[in-house]
Write an enzyme that holds these catalytic residues in place. Structure first.
Site, PDB file in Angstrom:
ATOM      1  N   LYS A 246       0.842  -1.197   0.000  1.00 43.66           N
ATOM      2  CA  LYS A 246       0.000   0.000   0.000  1.00 43.66           C
ATOM      3  C   LYS A 246       0.870   1.237   0.000  1.00 43.66           C
ATOM      4  O   LYS A 246       0.530   2.252  -0.571  1.00 43.66           O
ATOM      5  CB  LYS A 246      -0.867   0.018   1.261  1.00 43.66           C
ATOM      6  CG  LYS A 246      -1.952  -1.032   1.223  1.00 43.66           C
ATOM      7  CD  LYS A 246      -2.782  -1.020   2.489  1.00 43.66           C
ATOM      8  CE  LYS A 246      -3.848  -2.091   2.429  1.00 43.66           C
ATOM      9  NZ  LYS A 246      -3.709  -3.181   3.340  1.00 43.66           N
TER      10      LYS A 246
HETATM   11  N1  GLU Z   1      -8.576  -5.425   6.639  1.00 44.37           N
HETATM   12  C1  GLU Z   1      -7.413  -6.196   6.321  1.00 44.37           C
HETATM   13  C2  GLU Z   1      -6.584  -5.458   5.281  1.00 44.37           C
HETATM   14  O1  GLU Z   1      -7.092  -4.560   4.601  1.00 44.37           O
HETATM   15  C3  GLU Z   1      -7.746  -7.583   5.784  1.00 44.37           C
HETATM   16  C4  GLU Z   1      -8.227  -8.484   6.818  1.00 44.37           C
HETATM   17  C5  GLU Z   1      -8.598  -9.867   6.336  1.00 44.37           C
HETATM   18  O2  GLU Z   1      -8.736 -10.094   5.107  1.00 44.37           O
HETATM   19  O3  GLU Z   1      -8.784 -10.716   7.197  1.00 44.37           O
HETATM   20  O4  GLU Z   1      -5.422  -5.759   5.156  1.00 44.37           O
END
Ligand code: GLU
Length: 377
Positions: A246
Site C-alpha cells: 500500500k
Molecule cells: N482489513 C485487512 C486489510 O485490509 C484484511 C483483513 C482480512 O482479510 O482478514 O489488510
C-alpha cells in the site's frame, strides 16, 4: 482443465480497511475471492473493516466501491461495516468470559512490558497473573483488558491452502487481548466474529495476515466454531524484485484507469499475478471462472510486468465494441482538457474504429493518435 471436485456452499469475502486508495495488490485479493466464489457457485461478500463509523459516503469507502464496480467484481450482498458490529463484538467477548475461554486482566501497560521481558528471558511468552486469579473489589473498579485463555502447551497449526502448514508453539503465544480497556475489540477478535457470522468458508487474503491466522484459529477454538479454510496469497514484486505494498509503489486501480487500461484487461492481467492456467494468457471472464481454483495459486510472488499488461490491454482494445471505444476516447480527450466540437466528436466514431488495429496499447495511446487526426478533421 481442472478435474478437482468443486467445493459446495462456498462463501468468500473481501475485507479491505478503507485507506483512501485501492492498489492492485488489494484488487487482486478481491478478484481471487470473487473468482473462487463464482467458480464454486458460491457467494462473494464485502466487509469494510472501518475502525470508526465511516459509512458508505466517506471518500475512502467510496474508493473501494468505485474500484470494485469499475473492475466489474460486485459483491452479492450489500456490504457489512465492521464498525456497526461493535456491540456484537463486545457481546462475543462476554460470552467467552462466561464460558471460561477468556479472562479479565488488570495488568497495567508498565507491568505488562516488564512481565513480557521477564517471560521472554524465561523462554516463553507473557503470562498474565490474572489468568487464574479471582479479582478483589479493588481490581473490579479498575480498567482491564480481556485476554483469550489460550493453551499453554502444544502447538497451534494452520494448514494454509497456499503456504502449507504453519505452526506455532503455544508456549510462544501470549494470551492475546480480545477487548481493550476502552471497550473496543481487537482486530483478530472482530475478524473472527465477523467471518463466523457471515458464514465465510474460505479466507483468501495477503500473506501479511498469515500469523494472524494462527491467532485467529485459537479464537475459533475458544468459541467452539469451525475455522474457515485459509489461503494466504504471496505478494507481488516490481521489476526490481521489491515487494509492492500500500505504501510502496503499488499502482492503484484509479491510476491504471486514468492511464487508459480497460477493466477487462486488468481483470485478465491480475488473474495471472500468482495464478496460471494451461489455457494461455488471454481468457474470457467465463473461462477465468471455469478454471480458477485456489489449489493452482503459486507460492512464489507474482511479478508486475507492465509490458505484459500493455499487450493484454492492446488485445482488449482491438476487441472492444466501436461505440464504447469511441465514447471512452472522447472521455479520455475530455480528461486531457480537449474540448471537441460536434463535428470532431462525430468524426471520432469513424476515426477510432479505423485506429484500433494500429498498435495502440492504452486508451491514452488511442486518444493521442485520434487527436492528431482530429486536428486535421
Ligand atoms: N482489513 C485487512 C486489510 O485490509 C484484511 C483483513 C482480512 O482479510 O482478514 O489488510
Amino acid at each position: 482443465m481442472s478435474q478437482r471436485p468443486v467445493p459446495f456452499g462456498v462463501v468468500t469475502r473481501f475485507a479491505p480497511s478503507p485507506i483512501g486508495s485501492m492498489d492492485i495488490v488489494t484488487a487482486r485479493t478481491a478478484l481471487f475471492n470473487y473468482l473462487f466464489a463464482r467458480h464454486c457457485g458460491g457467494r462473494f461478500l464485502l466487509r469494510i473493516e472501518d475502525k470508526g463509523p465511516e459509512g458508505p459516503e466517506t471518500a475512502s469507502v467510496r474508493t473501494i466501491f468505485e474500484g470494485l464496480s469499475w473492475l466489474g467484481i460486485e459483491p452479492d450482498e450489500s456490504p457489512t461495516f465492521q464498525s456497526a458490529r461493535a456491540d456484537r463484538h463486545r457481546k462475543a467477548v462476554e460470552d467467552l468470559l462466561a464460558s471460561g475461554g477468556a479472562y479479565r486482566c488488570w495488568m497495567t501497560p508498565d507491568e505488562t512490558a516488564t512481565a513480557r521481558l521477564d517471560a521472554h528471558a524465561a523462554g516463553h511468552a507473557l503470562r498474565s497473573p490474572w489468568r487464574d486469579r479471582t479479582p478483589g473489589p479493588k481490581a473490579e473498579a479498575m480498567p482491564y483488558v480481556v485476554r483469550l485463555k489460550s493453551p499453554l502447551t502444544g502447538t497451534t497449526v494452520v494448514e494454509d491452502h497456499i503456504q502449507g502448514r504453519v505452526s506455532l508453539q503455544n508456549r510462544d503465544l501470549e494470551d492475546q487481548v480480545l477487548l481493550r480497556s476502552d471497550g473496543v475489540s481487537t482486530y483478530n477478535l472482530a475478524v473472527v466474529v465477523d467471518d463466523h457470522d457471515m458464514g465465510i468458508t474460505h479466507v483468501i487474503r495477503g500473506e501479511d495476515h498469515l500469523s494472524n491466522a494462527v491467532r485467529q484459529s485459537l479464537i475459533y477454538q475458544a468459541f467452539g466454531w469451525e475455522a474457515p479454510l485459509f489461503a494466504h496469497l504471496p505478494g507481488i514484486h516490481d521489476a526490481d524484485g521489491i515487494k509492492l505494498s500500500k505504501r510502496h509503489r503499488a499502482p492503484t486501480v484509479g491510476e491504471l484507469a486514468r492511464l487508459g487500461y480497460l477493466p477487462e484487461a486488468l481483470r485478465n492481467y491480475l488473474t495471472q499475478l500468482g495464478w496460471s492456467h494451461a489455457g494461455g494468457e488471454i481468457f474470457s471472464d467465463a473461462e477465468a471462472i471455469k478454471w480458477f481454483d485456489i489449489a493452482d495459486i503459486d507460492r512464489a510472488p507474482g511479478q508486475l510486468d507492465i509490458e505484459k499488461l500493455n499487450l493484454i490491454n492492446g488485445h482488449y482494445l482491438r476487441q472492444a465494441d466501436d461505440d464504447r471505444l469511441a465514447a471512452l476516447v472522447a472521455e479520455t480527450l475530455a480528461g486531457r482538457g480537449q474540448i471537441l466540437t460536434e463535428g470532431q466528436r462525430a468524426a471520432l466514431w469513424t476515426i477510432v474504429p479505423a485506429l484500433k488495429d494500429k498498435g495502440a496499447m492504452t486508451l491514452l495511446d488511442l486518444a493521442g493518435q485520434a487527436a492528431v487526426l482530429l486536428e486535421n478533421a
